[in-house]
Design an enzyme around this catalytic site. Structure first.
Site, PDB file in Angstrom:
ATOM      1  N   GLN A 211      -4.107   1.774  15.039  1.00  0.00           N
ATOM      2  CA  GLN A 211      -2.972   2.229  14.237  1.00  0.00           C
ATOM      3  C   GLN A 211      -2.132   3.271  14.975  1.00  0.00           C
ATOM      4  O   GLN A 211      -0.887   3.191  14.963  1.00  0.00           O
ATOM      5  CB  GLN A 211      -3.518   2.831  12.928  1.00  0.00           C
ATOM      6  CG  GLN A 211      -2.466   3.306  11.943  1.00  0.00           C
ATOM      7  CD  GLN A 211      -3.091   3.982  10.726  1.00  0.00           C
ATOM      8  OE1 GLN A 211      -4.303   3.980  10.533  1.00  0.00           O
ATOM      9  NE2 GLN A 211      -2.245   4.567   9.893  1.00  0.00           N
TER      10      GLN A 211
ATOM     11  N   THR B 181      -9.127  -5.768   3.631  1.00  0.00           N
ATOM     12  CA  THR B 181      -8.994  -4.809   2.537  1.00  0.00           C
ATOM     13  C   THR B 181      -9.955  -5.286   1.447  1.00  0.00           C
ATOM     14  O   THR B 181      -9.853  -6.427   1.003  1.00  0.00           O
ATOM     15  CB  THR B 181      -7.559  -4.811   1.972  1.00  0.00           C
ATOM     16  OG1 THR B 181      -6.641  -4.559   3.043  1.00  0.00           O
ATOM     17  CG2 THR B 181      -7.387  -3.763   0.885  1.00  0.00           C
TER      18      THR B 181
ATOM     19  N   ARG C 178      -8.220   3.418  13.280  1.00  0.00           N
ATOM     20  CA  ARG C 178      -7.280   4.510  13.578  1.00  0.00           C
ATOM     21  C   ARG C 178      -6.741   4.463  14.994  1.00  0.00           C
ATOM     22  O   ARG C 178      -5.613   4.892  15.249  1.00  0.00           O
ATOM     23  CB  ARG C 178      -7.954   5.862  13.349  1.00  0.00           C
ATOM     24  CG  ARG C 178      -8.450   6.075  11.942  1.00  0.00           C
ATOM     25  CD  ARG C 178      -7.312   6.051  10.949  1.00  0.00           C
ATOM     26  NE  ARG C 178      -7.810   6.266   9.583  1.00  0.00           N
ATOM     27  CZ  ARG C 178      -7.064   6.127   8.502  1.00  0.00           C
ATOM     28  NH1 ARG C 178      -5.787   5.749   8.600  1.00  0.00           N
ATOM     29  NH2 ARG C 178      -7.581   6.333   7.311  1.00  0.00           N
TER      30      ARG C 178
ATOM     31  N   ASP D  69      -9.149   0.341   1.920  1.00  0.00           N
ATOM     32  CA  ASP D  69      -8.172  -0.065   2.938  1.00  0.00           C
ATOM     33  C   ASP D  69      -8.742   0.294   4.309  1.00  0.00           C
ATOM     34  O   ASP D  69      -8.351   1.280   4.930  1.00  0.00           O
ATOM     35  CB  ASP D  69      -6.864   0.677   2.649  1.00  0.00           C
ATOM     36  CG  ASP D  69      -5.797   0.428   3.693  1.00  0.00           C
ATOM     37  OD1 ASP D  69      -5.826  -0.638   4.317  1.00  0.00           O
ATOM     38  OD2 ASP D  69      -4.940   1.320   3.887  1.00  0.00           O
TER      39      ASP D  69
ATOM     40  N   HIS E 132      -3.652  13.890   1.140  1.00  0.00           N
ATOM     41  CA  HIS E 132      -3.905  12.929   2.219  1.00  0.00           C
ATOM     42  C   HIS E 132      -2.733  12.895   3.197  1.00  0.00           C
ATOM     43  O   HIS E 132      -2.930  12.951   4.417  1.00  0.00           O
ATOM     44  CB  HIS E 132      -4.137  11.532   1.637  1.00  0.00           C
ATOM     45  CG  HIS E 132      -4.179  10.448   2.667  1.00  0.00           C
ATOM     46  ND1 HIS E 132      -5.190  10.333   3.597  1.00  0.00           N
ATOM     47  CD2 HIS E 132      -3.314   9.436   2.941  1.00  0.00           C
ATOM     48  CE1 HIS E 132      -4.955   9.292   4.389  1.00  0.00           C
ATOM     49  NE2 HIS E 132      -3.815   8.738   4.006  1.00  0.00           N
TER      50      HIS E 132
ATOM     51  N   ARG F 208       0.653  13.954  13.770  1.00  0.00           N
ATOM     52  CA  ARG F 208       1.914  14.524  14.272  1.00  0.00           C
ATOM     53  C   ARG F 208       1.813  16.045  14.253  1.00  0.00           C
ATOM     54  O   ARG F 208       2.507  16.732  13.495  1.00  0.00           O
ATOM     55  CB  ARG F 208       3.091  14.060  13.389  1.00  0.00           C
ATOM     56  CG  ARG F 208       3.344  12.543  13.408  1.00  0.00           C
ATOM     57  CD  ARG F 208       4.430  12.118  12.423  1.00  0.00           C
ATOM     58  NE  ARG F 208       4.048  12.331  11.033  1.00  0.00           N
ATOM     59  CZ  ARG F 208       3.289  11.485  10.329  1.00  0.00           C
ATOM     60  NH1 ARG F 208       2.864  10.366  10.886  1.00  0.00           N
ATOM     61  NH2 ARG F 208       2.983  11.760   9.085  1.00  0.00           N
TER      62      ARG F 208
ATOM     63  N   THR G 241      -4.766   6.451   0.145  1.00  0.00           N
ATOM     64  CA  THR G 241      -5.999   7.233   0.127  1.00  0.00           C
ATOM     65  C   THR G 241      -5.934   8.348  -0.902  1.00  0.00           C
ATOM     66  O   THR G 241      -4.954   9.077  -0.967  1.00  0.00           O
ATOM     67  CB  THR G 241      -6.227   7.870   1.512  1.00  0.00           C
ATOM     68  OG1 THR G 241      -6.145   6.849   2.494  1.00  0.00           O
ATOM     69  CG2 THR G 241      -7.581   8.547   1.580  1.00  0.00           C
TER      70      THR G 241
ATOM     71  N   ASP H 112       0.845  -1.189   0.000  1.00  0.00           N
ATOM     72  CA  ASP H 112       0.000   0.000   0.000  1.00  0.00           C
ATOM     73  C   ASP H 112       0.884   1.244   0.000  1.00  0.00           C
ATOM     74  O   ASP H 112       1.784   1.371   0.831  1.00  0.00           O
ATOM     75  CB  ASP H 112      -0.907  -0.005   1.239  1.00  0.00           C
ATOM     76  CG  ASP H 112      -2.110   0.906   1.065  1.00  0.00           C
ATOM     77  OD1 ASP H 112      -2.486   1.182  -0.090  1.00  0.00           O
ATOM     78  OD2 ASP H 112      -2.668   1.350   2.086  1.00  0.00           O
TER      79      ASP H 112
ATOM     80  N   GLU I  38      -9.178   4.113  -2.316  1.00  0.00           N
ATOM     81  CA  GLU I  38      -7.952   4.003  -3.097  1.00  0.00           C
ATOM     82  C   GLU I  38      -8.242   3.352  -4.446  1.00  0.00           C
ATOM     83  O   GLU I  38      -9.298   2.781  -4.671  1.00  0.00           O
ATOM     84  CB  GLU I  38      -6.929   3.108  -2.359  1.00  0.00           C
ATOM     85  CG  GLU I  38      -6.665   3.506  -0.924  1.00  0.00           C
ATOM     86  CD  GLU I  38      -5.457   2.799  -0.321  1.00  0.00           C
ATOM     87  OE1 GLU I  38      -4.678   2.166  -1.075  1.00  0.00           O
ATOM     88  OE2 GLU I  38      -5.296   2.877   0.915  1.00  0.00           O
TER      89      GLU I  38
ATOM     90  N   LYS J 253      -4.642  -2.177  10.051  1.00  0.00           N
ATOM     91  CA  LYS J 253      -4.973  -2.322   8.637  1.00  0.00           C
ATOM     92  C   LYS J 253      -5.245  -3.772   8.233  1.00  0.00           C
ATOM     93  O   LYS J 253      -5.979  -4.008   7.272  1.00  0.00           O
ATOM     94  CB  LYS J 253      -3.788  -1.847   7.786  1.00  0.00           C
ATOM     95  CG  LYS J 253      -3.350  -0.430   8.041  1.00  0.00           C
ATOM     96  CD  LYS J 253      -4.233   0.549   7.311  1.00  0.00           C
ATOM     97  CE  LYS J 253      -3.600   1.924   7.275  1.00  0.00           C
ATOM     98  NZ  LYS J 253      -4.336   2.824   6.377  1.00  0.00           N
TER      99      LYS J 253
ATOM    100  N   GLU K 170     -10.080  12.222   7.771  1.00  0.00           N
ATOM    101  CA  GLU K 170      -9.899  13.570   7.223  1.00  0.00           C
ATOM    102  C   GLU K 170     -11.215  14.336   7.121  1.00  0.00           C
ATOM    103  O   GLU K 170     -11.276  15.516   7.453  1.00  0.00           O
ATOM    104  CB  GLU K 170      -9.251  13.483   5.832  1.00  0.00           C
ATOM    105  CG  GLU K 170      -7.835  12.957   5.844  1.00  0.00           C
ATOM    106  CD  GLU K 170      -7.412  12.525   4.447  1.00  0.00           C
ATOM    107  OE1 GLU K 170      -6.930  13.374   3.684  1.00  0.00           O
ATOM    108  OE2 GLU K 170      -7.591  11.330   4.114  1.00  0.00           O
TER     109      GLU K 170
ATOM    110  N   GLU L 106     -10.311   3.906   3.669  1.00  0.00           N
ATOM    111  CA  GLU L 106      -9.405   4.655   2.812  1.00  0.00           C
ATOM    112  C   GLU L 106      -9.807   4.333   1.372  1.00  0.00           C
ATOM    113  O   GLU L 106      -9.722   3.178   0.943  1.00  0.00           O
ATOM    114  CB  GLU L 106      -7.940   4.314   3.076  1.00  0.00           C
ATOM    115  CG  GLU L 106      -7.505   4.721   4.474  1.00  0.00           C
ATOM    116  CD  GLU L 106      -5.992   4.876   4.647  1.00  0.00           C
ATOM    117  OE1 GLU L 106      -5.231   4.202   3.922  1.00  0.00           O
ATOM    118  OE2 GLU L 106      -5.589   5.696   5.495  1.00  0.00           O
TER     119      GLU L 106
ATOM    120  N   TYR M   3       1.916   2.119  15.476  1.00  0.00           N
ATOM    121  CA  TYR M   3       2.630   2.299  14.204  1.00  0.00           C
ATOM    122  C   TYR M   3       4.049   2.862  14.322  1.00  0.00           C
ATOM    123  O   TYR M   3       4.789   2.817  13.326  1.00  0.00           O
ATOM    124  CB  TYR M   3       1.793   3.124  13.235  1.00  0.00           C
ATOM    125  CG  TYR M   3       2.011   4.613  13.284  1.00  0.00           C
ATOM    126  CD1 TYR M   3       1.540   5.360  14.334  1.00  0.00           C
ATOM    127  CD2 TYR M   3       2.719   5.268  12.267  1.00  0.00           C
ATOM    128  CE1 TYR M   3       1.736   6.712  14.376  1.00  0.00           C
ATOM    129  CE2 TYR M   3       2.923   6.629  12.306  1.00  0.00           C
ATOM    130  CZ  TYR M   3       2.429   7.355  13.360  1.00  0.00           C
ATOM    131  OH  TYR M   3       2.634   8.706  13.407  1.00  0.00           O
TER     132      TYR M   3
END
Lengths: 413, 413
Positions: free
Chosen positions: B230, B247, B227, B223, B123, B132, B342, B116, B191, B243, B356, B189, B234
């Site tokens: 994750q 999928t 969250r 996907d 995104h 972050r 995404t 992926d 995609e 994830k 988002e 997500e 991560y």
């Protein structure tokens, strides 16, 4: 006691019986079991014995046998022990034994999903100090869950396959722009790989208590790593091209049945205690299902043993890694493979990567031929070897995992 | 012009011809091509026409056909067009057309490796701001290389498969210890997925110029992402259980041949310019091999279209993702699948994830039924749809990718 003429301490004696895929001149790859320095042609022996399941051993990978699950693995082992210990079977079995010198070994498993964990506290601490010197070496999640990520199953290769030096992007902190070229910080990671069998239903986790139903066996695994590519690419989504060019595994899959005497407890999992889904349960032999493995490992660089990482020092157990990997409902399939992550012990000569042994390239490693190394040079050969205690004082050999570095094929294109 | 009675603007007209795997009541899954609202049973039609290669279409996945490579894909397309446009073929072909309403669609590809990517600047910028907040939203490597990571190929499922809410560990920054339970921030997500065929040799990259030899086709890909899981797991090795539970991909693989008229340039790749191995070369049609795709996409949440992410806004091209993925010598295999990451455009109503759209859960999304959502609730259904411009004013439909959320099976075990 086997009717074969084998010393009691042979690492491939009757208490071991690992599975692999072999071919002889002019024949197709098929499943064999190693006994001493011979390979038993399983499909041929089983067909002669009238076993219906021999067809799974006539294939070029262990996957069809792995798909059968734990009951079939157990009965196959009982049958094998009978064949190799009952002198009455000798005449029937002996024609199907092939000298190891006459066979070519192949990748034992068609790898379904490959996951690599990060289960050594010493390794994670060392790497944290080297890659993130301004932060705490262990991330806050490290003692709460076995950290892992998916790797590339299509580039898992059998021991003996040459490793072409990968090219890619790298950028040192002192450089303003990235550049492209062959990796100059090519490294190893000495690991164990766990071969998974059976299958599970999407949405339903495999618990620690059920992990034995799926943990078929163990291989030596070298997670070749291009540290310069990895350092530039890995934030924020993890390692990718720094790892995906090749992963080598040993040809003989040593079963978890053969490693029962090597189980050891994990006394350090107290602060923090693992969440219940990772805790496991005590069993009759006191080891708990969240057991470690007392495997003695060595890393040989061009003929010099540069490290002896003790697998018994790993923080997380194979059962915990499997339970964590599926707790979100992810399925397992026959042929799934997961690596332990680099095995590093607390001592300097127990580190399982050259990044750690040379402390980021600053402390060269002296080899017996008088040369010094930090990372791998073209022509270098690395051999991983390991053994474990078997029942009744026997030794369980895990064999070797070897690879030689070949020059990069691409310069800046 | 096809001899079938089809409106010129049908999204599955003669300029599309996507491949999938279907079954009818009592039959085994096999390969079909969609034309209008019918499915052509390829193996049956090809066998009747005396084509030797029909056997690859009698299988339950596209992989054997993918293994044949570009020349076979091109001649198959030419043969298909002849069958469906030459009225003289009508009597031979018509018996092998099955109404779409009578078929069950299956996963079209046995996924080999699944990667992926993270190819949308909008995104990546949004996620960087949310995950972050104290750092630059784009990491320093982002415009130098297409960031990607390996996902779990064993949990790629076909559109329509229910998605069981995953459980796992999460820890909010305000909490002192992690806890276990069903995800409370379950997301999508939106995609595109790229289906790879042919194969390459270990150690030898696939260049941007050669990418057409391996890029077989395109699917819609969701996907699904937990969250909360994750965010806790991560760092440092990337997304894993957040994830790997599922999928979803659409059942019809739209070929890159059908998408030639949708190719668009990528004018923004100037500061920085990509390294030569990612740069591609100009072609006769001026689009370059490092082309984007003008695909119009929509995200439907319980019947409300909440977003229309424009694929043409993606920073990195499919050819660049493939070239990057193999520049270290990693092989490709038939059935490899890679996701774009995404798709999010510059506008708020062009964002391809609910993370988002709801800005981290702080700005609920209003649905037409009067309800509001931040993340997915049990019973919610998400449908992805897309179309692209075809040749001569036709429309190329990519179909739908749908999934409904089912309650978690595990509470704290």
């Amino acid at each position: 006691m086997t009717w074969l003429d084998l010393p009691a301490d042979h690492p491939f004696g009757i208490t071991n019986l690992p599975y692999g895929v072999f071919s002889t001149a002019g024949s197709s790859p098929r499943v064999g079991v190693r006994i001493g320095d011979l390979v038993l042609d399983l499909a041929a022996a089983a067909e002669q014995a009238g076993m219906e399941s021999y067809a799974v051993w006539a294939q070029g990978s262990l996957n069809p046998f792995l798909a059968l699950g734990r009951p079939a693995w157990t009965s196959a082992r009982e049958w094998l022990v009978e064949q190799l210990t009952n002198p009455a079977q000798r005449d029937a079995v002996e024609p199907h034994l092939v000298p190891l010198a006459d066979v070519t070994m192949h990748l034992p498993v068609e790898v379904a999903d490959y996951v690599d964990f990060y289960a050594s506290e010493h390794h994670a601490t060392n790497v944290g100090r080297l890659f993130r010197p301004d932060s705490e070496p262990l991330t806050p999640n490290w003692k709460h869950l076995p950290i892992g990520y998916h790797g590339r199953s299509g580039t898992v290769v059998v021991s003996g396959t040459d490793i072409v030096r990968p090219s890619g992007q790298r950028k040192a902190p002192t450089e303003s722009e990235p550049s492209f070229g062959p990796s100059v910080r090519l490294d190893i990671e000495a690991e164990l790989g766990f071969v998974v069998g059976g299958s599970s239903e999407l949405g339903s986790p495999v618990s620690v208590a059920d992990s034995d139903e799926h943990l078929f066996g163990v291989v030596l695994l070298n997670d070749w790593s291009a540290r310069d590519l990895q350092a530039w690419e890995y934030v924020p989504l993890g390692p990718f091209l720094g790892k995906s060019f090749a992963t080598s595994i040993s040809p003989w899959v040593v079963t978890t049945d053969a490693l029962r005497a090597a189980r050891v407890p994990l006394p350090w999992q107290t602060d923090p205690a693992p969440l219940p889904y990772l805790a496991g349960e005590a069993t009759d032999d006191g080891a708990g299902t969240a057991y470690g493995l007392d495997i003695t490992y060595e890393v040989d660089w061009n003929g010099t043993v540069v490290s002896r990482p003790p697998y018994a020092s790993m923080y997380w157990s194979p059962a915990q890694m499997l339970a964590h990997m599926t707790v979100n409902g992810a399925t397992v399939r026959p042929g799934d493979l997961f690596g332990s992550g680099t095995i590093s012990g607390p001592e300097k000569d127990q580190r399982g990567s050259f990044l750690e042994l040379s402390w980021g390239g600053k402390e060269p490693v002296a080899l017996d031929d008088g040369s010094e190394r930090t990372f791998l040079e073209d022509g270098d050969t690395v051999v991983l070897r390991a053994t474990a205690p078997g029942p009744d004082g026997t030794v369980i050999g895990l064999g070797e995992c070897t690879g030689t570095i070949r020059p990069a094929r691409t310069q800046t294109p």
